[in-house]
Design a protein around this motif. Structure first.
Motif, PDB file in Angstrom:
ATOM      1  N   ASP A  12      17.899  39.638   1.053  1.00 47.42           N
ATOM      2  CA  ASP A  12      16.590  39.962   1.574  1.00 47.42           C
ATOM      3  C   ASP A  12      16.454  39.707   3.059  1.00 47.42           C
TER       4      ASP A  12
ATOM      5  N   ARG B 145      16.131  42.497   5.919  1.00 49.05           N
ATOM      6  CA  ARG B 145      14.852  43.201   6.005  1.00 49.05           C
ATOM      7  C   ARG B 145      13.767  42.294   6.564  1.00 49.05           C
TER       8      ARG B 145
ATOM      9  N   GLU C 102      11.525  42.994   9.793  1.00 45.14           N
ATOM     10  CA  GLU C 102      10.057  42.968   9.830  1.00 45.14           C
ATOM     11  C   GLU C 102       9.545  42.056  10.935  1.00 45.14           C
TER      12      GLU C 102
ATOM     13  N   ALA D 275      18.992  45.661   0.449  1.00 43.68           N
ATOM     14  CA  ALA D 275      17.532  45.684   0.563  1.00 43.68           C
ATOM     15  C   ALA D 275      17.092  47.108   0.908  1.00 43.68           C
ATOM     16  N   ASP D 276      15.795  47.313   0.851  1.00 43.81           N
ATOM     17  CA  ASP D 276      15.234  48.635   1.149  1.00 43.81           C
ATOM     18  C   ASP D 276      14.880  48.691   2.642  1.00 43.81           C
ATOM     19  N   PHE D 277      15.614  49.508   3.387  1.00 41.24           N
ATOM     20  CA  PHE D 277      15.382  49.594   4.833  1.00 41.24           C
ATOM     21  C   PHE D 277      14.659  50.879   5.214  1.00 41.24           C
TER      22      PHE D 277
ATOM     23  N   THR E 295      17.697  53.680  10.244  1.00 38.52           N
ATOM     24  CA  THR E 295      18.850  53.045   9.597  1.00 38.52           C
ATOM     25  C   THR E 295      20.040  53.997   9.531  1.00 38.52           C
TER      26      THR E 295
END
Lengths: 298, 298
Positions: free
Chosen positions: B24, B27, B31, B51-53, B58
């Motif tokens: 995590d 990300r 942020e 993680a979701d980027f 990206t």
């Protein structure tokens, strides 16, 4: 046998008392002691000793029964005491300290057992026995052939990289000695990948399988060397490291390449079985003279 | 925001490149960096970044694609590079070294990655980037609020014995530093019962449950303190230790009493969540100033 001067001298020492903890080692030591011609008496510790001692004169005692233990040793004319096998760290609140025959002067030594690492516990135990007039002897004192010799046991020899890893492992153990940890480490490609603390050698070795599965070791098996040694200042009479057939089995399962032990300062019970097991597993098993091997009582 | 001199200065640094590994943290860092007003570009490493980027610009690259990475960083005008998240040690034979745009002069640094402990690998990575004109920055450089503050987070405070164990744990870590091990230890009653090497902090903490089950820890839970610290000389820009909500969860499961981290040298992401998790678990979570906290680049 009784005509042999060494045996007469041993006989004059009186019977050897063996305080037995868990595992096979206490019985093995008892057998080897009997082979030397010395008489012996086994005190099997309740909840710990699990080998079959029916071939020897034996009493069972709970841990902490200091008074009864002392009476027994005096009655049996045992001055020399050997502790073998493993003992869990008991909760001190669970021990019924049988103090009847033990001087109050021992209390400080007993209290010292309560806090601190293995080294402190072990030194406390030695002190308790010696202040009562007993002498703590180690397996290496009574059966020298139980101790790791220098050189390779079996056919497989460590290669150049493994030898470098072995050197580094012994260095690491020396560095950690004052911390009372690192009786064993695993080194792979110049890197310490596992350190033994309270978990015991076998659990540490088994961890390598997890490391491989999780991709934390990138070198395929067989790779990695288990290095096992006495810690600097370790009390070898009471607390000598052990490596043997079972160590080879777990090392093989964990994909290790071999095992190096400190010559003169690690017990290797049933050395012929160890040689055979190393050959069958295709692992090397080597005793290394680290320079501290001759002084067993630092 | 753009009127703020600090932001203008940051803007003049160009976008920050975040090379993202597993977990995590990448990300979260992204942020937090965006919150400071600086633009950024994420390079997600294949097989690691999970993680979701999608909220950030990206690109995905395989590990070892040094040439493509360099081209990308130049094209995006990124001079500052931040690596976050965890990276497994790849098998070097599995890496396709894309050397097209990378000078042969880098080969020695790359080869140095191949052998040796984490410290050597990390220093090799820094060298590779810096010799190509990039600057490696750490999470603490760009988002200081991610770093452990001094003092207790939450309501539970360590008692006298726990404080002694914490001191001893930091001592032990210092002693092991040169060996490139012991990023974390567990101390109970003045004794180191677990040392982290290649297994990672969470696996080491989980081991305490086994130790209890096997009777190797005689003190009932909650007991034992996890001490986590940067190693002496650790390259904090690339390889900063992390402790957070998940650490509290595993520590609680293992029956520990609390967690002590080195203030200024350990990342504590989502500090408000950490405070809440510590209170819910009834554990202390304390940042300790060890005296080396201010020099993040030793």
């Amino acid at each position: 046998m009784s005509a042999d001067p060494a045996s007469r001298e041993e006989a004059s020492l009186g019977p050897l008392a063996i305080i037995a903890g868990a595992g096979d080692l206490p019985r093995l030591v008892a057998e080897e002691v009997r082979n030397t011609g010395r008489s012996l008496f086994v005190i099997a510790v309740d909840g710990e000793a699990d080998a079959d001692f029916s071939a020897f004169p034996t009493a069972r005692l709970p841990i902490g029964a200091a008074g009864r233990l002392k009476a027994l040793l005096v009655e049996r004319n045992c001055r020399d005491v050997l502790m073998a096998g493993s003992f869990r760290r008991p909760r001190f609140s669970d021990i019924e300290w049988d103090m009847s025959a033990v001087k109050a002067a021992l209390l400080p030594a007993i209290m010292r057992l309560k806090r601190g690492g293995d080294d402190k516990v072990v030194n406390g135990v030695v002190q308790i026995f010696e202040s009562e007039g007993f002498r703590i002897v180690g397996p290496a004192d009574v059966v020298p052939r139980l101790v790791a010799p220098t050189g390779t046991l079996g056919r497989v020899k460590p290669g150049r990289k493994a030898r470098a890893d072995i050197d580094y492992g012994f260095q690491a153990i020396r560095q950690m000695g004052p911390l009372d940890i690192g009786q064993a480490v695993i080194v792979l490609d110049g890197r310490v990948i596992a350190v033994e603390a309270a978990e015991g050698t076998n659990a540490m070795v088994a961890r390598c399988s997890d490391l491989r599965r999780e991709g934390r070791i990138s070198v395929p098996p067989p790779s990695g060397v288990l290095i096992k040694s006495a810690k600097p200042g370790q009390e070898l009479r009471l607390d000598m490291p052990v490596a043997g057939v079972e160590t080879i089995r777990v090392a093989k399962d964990a994909g290790l390449e071999g095992i190096a032990v400190e010559a003169g300062r690690v017990l290797v019970p049933r050395i012929d079985d160890v040689r055979r097991a190393a050959d069958e597993a295709g692992l090397f098993f080597v005793g290394i003279d680290t320079g501290s091997g001759s002084s067993r009582r630092p």
